[in-house]
Design an enzyme around this catalytic site. Structure first.
Site, short mmCIF file in Angstrom:
data_model
loop_
_atom_site.label_atom_id
_atom_site.label_comp_id
_atom_site.label_asym_id
_atom_site.label_seq_id
_atom_site.Cartn_x
_atom_site.Cartn_y
_atom_site.Cartn_z
N CYS A 164 0.73 3.27 3.25
CA CYS A 164 1.41 2.55 4.35
C CYS A 164 2.92 2.73 4.19
O CYS A 164 3.64 2.89 5.19
CB CYS A 164 1.03 1.08 4.37
SG CYS A 164 -0.62 0.75 5.06
N HIS B 140 -3.87 0.98 8.46
CA HIS B 140 -4.50 0.86 7.14
C HIS B 140 -6.01 0.66 7.28
O HIS B 140 -6.47 -0.33 7.83
CB HIS B 140 -3.90 -0.31 6.36
CG HIS B 140 -4.47 -0.41 4.98
ND1 HIS B 140 -3.93 0.25 3.91
CD2 HIS B 140 -5.57 -1.05 4.51
CE1 HIS B 140 -4.66 0.02 2.84
NE2 HIS B 140 -5.67 -0.78 3.18
N HIS C 178 -8.41 14.87 1.77
CA HIS C 178 -7.72 15.97 1.09
C HIS C 178 -8.09 17.27 1.80
O HIS C 178 -9.28 17.53 2.03
CB HIS C 178 -8.19 16.10 -0.36
CG HIS C 178 -7.95 14.90 -1.22
ND1 HIS C 178 -6.93 14.85 -2.15
CD2 HIS C 178 -8.60 13.71 -1.32
CE1 HIS C 178 -6.98 13.68 -2.79
NE2 HIS C 178 -7.98 12.97 -2.30
N HIS D 205 -7.88 8.54 3.11
CA HIS D 205 -7.22 9.84 3.20
C HIS D 205 -8.23 10.95 2.99
O HIS D 205 -9.19 10.80 2.23
CB HIS D 205 -6.09 9.97 2.17
CG HIS D 205 -6.49 9.65 0.76
ND1 HIS D 205 -6.64 8.36 0.30
CD2 HIS D 205 -6.79 10.46 -0.29
CE1 HIS D 205 -7.01 8.39 -0.97
NE2 HIS D 205 -7.12 9.65 -1.35
N ASP E 107 0.32 16.64 -1.03
CA ASP E 107 -0.02 15.84 -2.20
C ASP E 107 1.05 16.07 -3.28
O ASP E 107 1.49 17.19 -3.53
CB ASP E 107 -1.40 16.23 -2.73
CG ASP E 107 -1.97 15.19 -3.68
OD1 ASP E 107 -2.95 14.52 -3.32
OD2 ASP E 107 -1.42 15.05 -4.81
N HIS F 252 -6.11 3.64 0.63
CA HIS F 252 -5.82 3.84 2.05
C HIS F 252 -6.53 5.14 2.40
O HIS F 252 -6.26 6.18 1.78
CB HIS F 252 -4.30 3.93 2.27
CG HIS F 252 -3.86 4.15 3.69
ND1 HIS F 252 -2.90 3.35 4.31
CD2 HIS F 252 -4.20 5.08 4.62
CE1 HIS F 252 -2.68 3.78 5.54
NE2 HIS F 252 -3.46 4.84 5.75
N ASN G 79 -12.44 10.69 -1.17
CA ASN G 79 -13.01 9.91 -2.26
C ASN G 79 -13.14 8.46 -1.82
O ASN G 79 -12.27 7.93 -1.11
CB ASN G 79 -12.11 10.01 -3.50
CG ASN G 79 -12.07 11.42 -4.06
OD1 ASN G 79 -13.07 12.14 -4.03
ND2 ASN G 79 -10.92 11.83 -4.56
N CYS H 71 0.85 -1.19 0.00
CA CYS H 71 0.00 0.00 0.00
C CYS H 71 0.89 1.24 0.00
O CYS H 71 1.76 1.38 0.86
CB CYS H 71 -0.92 0.00 1.22
SG CYS H 71 -1.76 1.58 1.50
P1 5GP Z 1 -7.52 9.91 -4.45
O1 5GP Z 1 -7.66 10.09 -5.93
O2 5GP Z 1 -7.31 8.46 -4.08
O3 5GP Z 1 -8.61 10.56 -3.63
O4 5GP Z 1 -6.23 10.71 -4.03
C1 5GP Z 1 -4.95 10.17 -4.05
C2 5GP Z 1 -4.01 11.33 -4.00
O5 5GP Z 1 -2.72 10.83 -3.70
C3 5GP Z 1 -3.89 12.09 -5.32
O6 5GP Z 1 -4.26 13.45 -5.12
C4 5GP Z 1 -2.43 11.93 -5.72
O7 5GP Z 1 -1.89 13.08 -6.31
C5 5GP Z 1 -1.77 11.59 -4.39
N1 5GP Z 1 -0.58 10.77 -4.51
C6 5GP Z 1 -0.44 9.66 -5.30
N2 5GP Z 1 0.79 9.13 -5.13
C7 5GP Z 1 1.44 9.93 -4.22
C8 5GP Z 1 2.75 9.89 -3.66
O8 5GP Z 1 3.57 9.02 -3.92
N3 5GP Z 1 3.07 10.88 -2.77
C9 5GP Z 1 2.17 11.88 -2.44
N4 5GP Z 1 2.59 12.80 -1.56
N5 5GP Z 1 0.93 11.92 -2.95
C10 5GP Z 1 0.57 10.96 -3.84
ZN ZN Z 2 -2.27 1.44 3.67
#
Ligand code: 5GP
Ligand code: ZN
Length: 112
Positions: free
Chosen positions: A6, A45, A100, A98, A29, A96, A85, A3
């Protein structure tokens, strides 16, 4: 388990941390969609908000409690948006949980 977040918690994948305690981590991000774009995650997780039950509600309450102090530290005095989301239709790309934090400018009125 493989993950991404994680691995960010463990430090195997680097991130720019802005807040951390024993239960919660917040980091920038990698692909910011606003001048300030921070992700706030539980260190354990959980795959999404859809997995939250009474067992994890204290953790989630704590996570939500730290958001205003992170926002203040980032200078978001004029408001901001918090988004999580969930699943396929919610366009969740990292499985995982999160939240924003988006701010630093007037955001779009459209939510979806
Ligand atoms: P989701 O689309 O799942 O709601 O958001 C995932 C977020 O994780 C996205 O905004 C993406 O830019 C961010 N993200 C993806 N990979 C990484 C990473 O390796 N490091 C960081 N800091 N953010 C990431
Ligand atoms: Zn995780």
């Amino acid at each position: 388990m493989n993950c991404l977040f994680c691995s960010i918690v463990s430090g195997d994948i680097p991130s720019t941390r802005v807040y951390e305690d024993e239960r919660v981590l917040a980091f920038r991000d990698i692909n910011p969609q606003a001048p300030v774009h921070i992700l706030v995650i539980p260190k354990v997780h959980l795959s999404s908000l859809d997995e939250v039950t009474e067992k994890s509600s204290a953790l989630i309450a704590h996570l939500l409690e730290v958001i205003p102090s992170i926002a203040r530290a980032e200078g978001l005095t004029n408001g901001y948006r918090v988004v999580t989301n969930i699943g396929e239709d919610g366009c969740q790309s990292v499985k995982h949980l999160h939240f924003h934090i988006l701010g630093g400018a007037k955001l779009g009125e459209q939510m979806a």
